[in-house]
Design an enzyme around this catalytic site. Structure first.
Site, PDB file in Angstrom:
ATOM      1  N   ASP A  62       0.832  -1.206   0.000  1.00 52.07           N
ATOM      2  CA  ASP A  62       0.000   0.000   0.000  1.00 52.07           C
ATOM      3  C   ASP A  62       0.864   1.254   0.000  1.00 52.07           C
ATOM      4  O   ASP A  62       2.085   1.188   0.192  1.00 52.07           O
ATOM      5  CB  ASP A  62      -0.971  -0.005   1.194  1.00 52.07           C
ATOM      6  CG  ASP A  62      -0.320  -0.462   2.498  1.00 52.07           C
ATOM      7  OD1 ASP A  62       0.920  -0.455   2.585  1.00 52.07           O
ATOM      8  OD2 ASP A  62      -1.059  -0.816   3.431  1.00 52.07           O
ATOM      9  N   ASN A 121      -7.805  -3.749  14.004  1.00 49.42           N
ATOM     10  CA  ASN A 121      -9.176  -4.049  13.563  1.00 49.42           C
ATOM     11  C   ASN A 121      -9.204  -5.192  12.546  1.00 49.42           C
ATOM     12  O   ASN A 121     -10.231  -5.453  11.937  1.00 49.42           O
ATOM     13  CB  ASN A 121      -9.843  -2.786  12.989  1.00 49.42           C
ATOM     14  CG  ASN A 121      -9.094  -2.222  11.786  1.00 49.42           C
ATOM     15  OD1 ASN A 121      -8.128  -2.816  11.303  1.00 49.42           O
ATOM     16  ND2 ASN A 121      -9.540  -1.081  11.293  1.00 49.42           N
ATOM     17  N   HIS A 123      -7.409  -5.316   9.786  1.00 47.45           N
ATOM     18  CA  HIS A 123      -7.113  -4.945   8.398  1.00 47.45           C
ATOM     19  C   HIS A 123      -5.800  -5.560   7.936  1.00 47.45           C
ATOM     20  O   HIS A 123      -4.897  -5.817   8.742  1.00 47.45           O
ATOM     21  CB  HIS A 123      -7.143  -3.420   8.180  1.00 47.45           C
ATOM     22  CG  HIS A 123      -5.981  -2.663   8.746  1.00 47.45           C
ATOM     23  ND1 HIS A 123      -6.088  -1.365   9.189  1.00 47.45           N
ATOM     24  CD2 HIS A 123      -4.677  -2.995   8.945  1.00 47.45           C
ATOM     25  CE1 HIS A 123      -4.916  -0.938   9.604  1.00 47.45           C
ATOM     26  NE2 HIS A 123      -4.042  -1.912   9.472  1.00 47.45           N
ATOM     27  N   GLU A 128      -9.841  -2.407   4.980  1.00 53.79           N
ATOM     28  CA  GLU A 128     -10.456  -2.189   6.288  1.00 53.79           C
ATOM     29  C   GLU A 128     -11.673  -3.101   6.471  1.00 53.79           C
ATOM     30  O   GLU A 128     -12.159  -3.685   5.493  1.00 53.79           O
ATOM     31  CB  GLU A 128     -10.881  -0.721   6.400  1.00 53.79           C
ATOM     32  CG  GLU A 128      -9.727   0.282   6.268  1.00 53.79           C
ATOM     33  CD  GLU A 128      -8.846   0.372   7.500  1.00 53.79           C
ATOM     34  OE1 GLU A 128      -8.980  -0.447   8.436  1.00 53.79           O
ATOM     35  OE2 GLU A 128      -7.994   1.283   7.535  1.00 53.79           O
TER      36      GLU A 128
HETATM   37  P1  PGA Z   1       2.020  -2.070  12.722  1.00 53.77           P
HETATM   38  O1  PGA Z   1       0.880  -1.983  11.613  1.00 53.77           O
HETATM   39  O2  PGA Z   1       3.003  -3.080  12.235  1.00 53.77           O
HETATM   40  O3  PGA Z   1       2.605  -0.688  12.757  1.00 53.77           O
HETATM   41  O4  PGA Z   1       1.342  -2.487  13.982  1.00 53.77           O
HETATM   42  C1  PGA Z   1       0.342  -3.149  11.094  1.00 53.77           C
HETATM   43  C2  PGA Z   1      -0.788  -2.814  10.163  1.00 53.77           C
HETATM   44  O5  PGA Z   1      -1.583  -1.888  10.467  1.00 53.77           O
HETATM   45  O6  PGA Z   1      -0.916  -3.470   9.121  1.00 53.77           O
END
Ligand code: PGA
Length: 221
Positions: A62, A121, A123, A128
């Protein structure tokens, strides 16, 4: 399905060794890569290996919209700092998602290996809750929860971009091999619910339960 590690360093070393092995076995590897805090340890370990990246193709999951590639919080900048500047990867073999990604991946035969993080959450990339399991690579609006979570990297919530381009769930699920990594007590519930609970659109990562070649790595600290 979930492999537990004692700590973050052990998990990071192990994931890096898998990526290194895949590149050694297939110098033309098509490799999907995450950003975020979780994979930093993996990249630190990976750049220590003496690997030939000259034919490897990378595909990031992304990127934000509305901030330039050179912005300190862009995922281009993250990748330059953590991986690209340390290895002999060719610039033309670096990919970030855009509207042509799915067609391109179809033509070349899909991703061989994809490393993924997971949000609180559920995702994956910027897919999302509510995202269709068959969603294509596309432009998406970030949820309030993700904006708040990512504001720790920006000066304030207002500075976090509201839109992004993300690899779709369909695109992700078409990868030949997937490794999802997560660490910290605060991630346990979502990891457990996604991989030991029901498959539901409310937790996008849960659709990966049906993938034939997925490993989930978790370290509590
Ligand atoms: P993080 O993010 O590794 O900073 O916890 C993971 C994500 O949101 O995919």
């Amino acid at each position: 399905m979930i492999t537990l590690f004692e700590n973050y360093n052990q998990m990071s070393e192990y994931v890096a060794s898998i990526v290194a092995e895949e590149i050694t076995n297939n110098p033309n590897l098509r490799l999907g890569l995450p950003t975020g805090s979780t994979p930093i340890g993996m990249y630190k370990n990976l750049i220590q290996f003496d690997l030939d990246w000259s034919n490897v193709k990378t595909y990031n999951l992304d990127e934000y919209e509305g901030i330039g590639e050179n912005h300190p919080q862009s995922y281009h900048t993250f990748m330059n700092k953590n991986l690209f500047l340390h290895v002999n990867l060719k610039k033309e073999f670096i990919h970030f998602p855009d509207k042509n990604l799915d067609t391109h991946l179809k033509q070349v035969g899909g991703l061989d290996l994809l490393i993924l993080g997971i949000g609180h959450n559920g995702h994956i990339a910027f897919n999302e809750p509510g995202s269709s399991p068959t969603s294509a690579t596309r432009r998406v609006k970030l949820t309030k929860e993700t904006i708040i979570a990512n504001s720790r990297f920006f000066g304030s919530e207002d500075e976090v971009p509201k839109w992004a381009f993300t690899m779709g769930l369909k695109t992700i699920r078409e990868s030949k091999r997937i490794i999802l990594i997560a660490n910290g007590q605060d991630k346990w519930d979502i990891v457990n619910n996604c991989f030991n609970g029901d498959v539901t659109k409310d937790r996008p990562a849960s659709v990966l339960q049906m993938h034939p070649n997925i490993e989930v790595f978790y370290a509590p600290q």
